[in-house]
Design a protein around this motif. Sequence first.
Motif, PDB file in Angstrom:
ATOM      1  N   LYS A  26     -31.883  20.771   4.027  1.00  0.00           N
ATOM      2  CA  LYS A  26     -32.344  19.745   3.108  1.00  0.00           C
ATOM      3  C   LYS A  26     -31.804  18.395   3.530  1.00  0.00           C
ATOM      4  CE  LYS A  26     -32.571  18.511  -1.769  1.00  0.00           C
ATOM      5  NZ  LYS A  26     -32.133  18.868  -3.147  1.00  0.00           N
ATOM      6  N   SER A  27     -32.680  17.410   3.691  1.00  0.00           N
ATOM      7  CA  SER A  27     -32.278  16.070   4.131  1.00  0.00           C
ATOM      8  C   SER A  27     -31.482  15.382   3.042  1.00  0.00           C
ATOM      9  CB  SER A  27     -33.511  15.229   4.470  1.00  0.00           C
ATOM     10  OG  SER A  27     -34.193  15.798   5.531  1.00  0.00           O
TER      11      SER A  27
ATOM     12  N   PHE B 211     -28.885   5.601  17.921  1.00  0.00           N
ATOM     13  CA  PHE B 211     -29.240   5.190  16.561  1.00  0.00           C
ATOM     14  C   PHE B 211     -30.741   5.418  16.433  1.00  0.00           C
ATOM     15  CE2 PHE B 211     -30.504   2.108  13.379  1.00  0.00           C
ATOM     16  CZ  PHE B 211     -29.399   1.864  12.571  1.00  0.00           C
ATOM     17  N   LEU B 212     -31.140   6.361  15.599  1.00  0.00           N
ATOM     18  CA  LEU B 212     -32.558   6.685  15.444  1.00  0.00           C
ATOM     19  C   LEU B 212     -33.094   6.046  14.170  1.00  0.00           C
ATOM     20  CD1 LEU B 212     -31.290   9.106  17.225  1.00  0.00           C
ATOM     21  CD2 LEU B 212     -33.393  10.303  16.611  1.00  0.00           C
ATOM     22  N   ILE B 213     -34.153   5.272  14.323  1.00  0.00           N
ATOM     23  CA  ILE B 213     -34.821   4.638  13.189  1.00  0.00           C
ATOM     24  C   ILE B 213     -36.155   5.348  12.969  1.00  0.00           C
ATOM     25  CG2 ILE B 213     -35.700   2.494  12.212  1.00  0.00           C
ATOM     26  CD1 ILE B 213     -34.063   0.993  14.368  1.00  0.00           C
ATOM     27  N   TYR B 214     -36.271   6.032  11.850  1.00  0.00           N
ATOM     28  CA  TYR B 214     -37.557   6.579  11.427  1.00  0.00           C
ATOM     29  C   TYR B 214     -38.224   5.534  10.542  1.00  0.00           C
ATOM     30  CZ  TYR B 214     -35.830  11.274  12.710  1.00  0.00           C
ATOM     31  OH  TYR B 214     -35.332  12.376  13.374  1.00  0.00           O
TER      32      TYR B 214
ATOM     33  N   ILE C 184     -38.683  15.259   7.016  1.00  0.00           N
ATOM     34  CA  ILE C 184     -37.906  15.015   8.232  1.00  0.00           C
ATOM     35  C   ILE C 184     -36.676  15.916   8.240  1.00  0.00           C
ATOM     36  CG2 ILE C 184     -36.630  13.311   9.565  1.00  0.00           C
ATOM     37  CD1 ILE C 184     -38.370  11.149   8.192  1.00  0.00           C
ATOM     38  N   SER C 185     -36.445  16.588   9.346  1.00  0.00           N
ATOM     39  CA  SER C 185     -35.270  17.440   9.509  1.00  0.00           C
ATOM     40  C   SER C 185     -34.221  16.736  10.371  1.00  0.00           C
ATOM     41  CB  SER C 185     -35.669  18.760  10.176  1.00  0.00           C
ATOM     42  OG  SER C 185     -34.522  19.501  10.536  1.00  0.00           O
TER      43      SER C 185
END
Length: 343
Positions: free
Chosen positions: A3-4, A146-149, A167-168
């Motif tokens: 769970k995010s 650094f991931l930007i969704y 998103i997982s």
Amino acid sequence: MKKSFKTSLIAFALTSVLAACSQTTDTSTVTMAAATSQFIEVTDANFAHAETARNYRNWVALGANKQITHMRNLPPRGKDAPTVQMNDDTLYSVVIAEAENGHIKFSIPKTDVYLAVQVVTEGGHGQQYVVGEGDYDLPVETDFAFLIYRTGVEKGIEAARAAQDKISDDTFKFNTYSVQNYNYDEVEEWVSKLTAETQGAVFTYTFPRTSDGITDRHQWNLENANGWGGSSPEVNVANLYSNSVMLDGSKCLSTTFEDPESKYFTSITPYDSARYLMPGVKHVSSNTWTVNSDKTVTVSFNCGADAVNNIDTKGLDFSFTMRYYGVSQKVIDGKINPEKTVK
């Protein structure tokens, strides 16, 4: 699927959150002079790293080094925002994770709204930008990423939140990033100085994908100060950004331009002199704008509620940023320049 982590960012003083992240010891008190002597000096050569570390730090304060951190609303206005010049047309979800064997792995779920992931290195480079469903295993040139969704709000805020929930973050190695020891007040002074330098002319970003793509260090520093985390333009995939000059908020202004034909959408967002979003001020995008009879587009500024595609900056001076999501070749070729024709 794990769970995010869900968190809402509201407009609050970011300094109070960041204070909770500061390191202290039970056995001694570090004097200000001693602490200052231990800071990494900010220079032309390392400013991009320092500004990146500042942004990493801001998101560490929000938990992004432990699990995915979702912004459930559009970004805060002013300096309550964790990052300069945040876009006002998507929701953000952020991860700070350790690369493994020089790669970062992540997945984009199937959704019915725009969903992209940008991978930003510790040098400030958006090394990777991908759009759409799939499992990705991509190289990254620094130890941490650094991931930007970015999740589109074209179908409303609830649809964007539902997409975020898919998103997982199961593939990430968390809890290993350490906040870098810069004097972040000094970094902010550099940002202010560099931002001020660009306010008198139209400014276009290049955003080289990797460190070996830098051809002009000062230009690169200006880009990080004005819009950290931007993407390197790629036709029909990644985005191109450009800024107008500062404009008089007391006048009715407008710009008319040919349809940019971005693959996903185009947006026009106003900012204050420090490159932050303005309270009570909204963007205009191709998801909703009115098109002229000749198929051009006019965007108005402070021209009244009845003006076509009007953006009301509440009488405050502003600049605006053009964002082309999935930029077209004609925009890359410089054939469309709304920021240069405003009058």
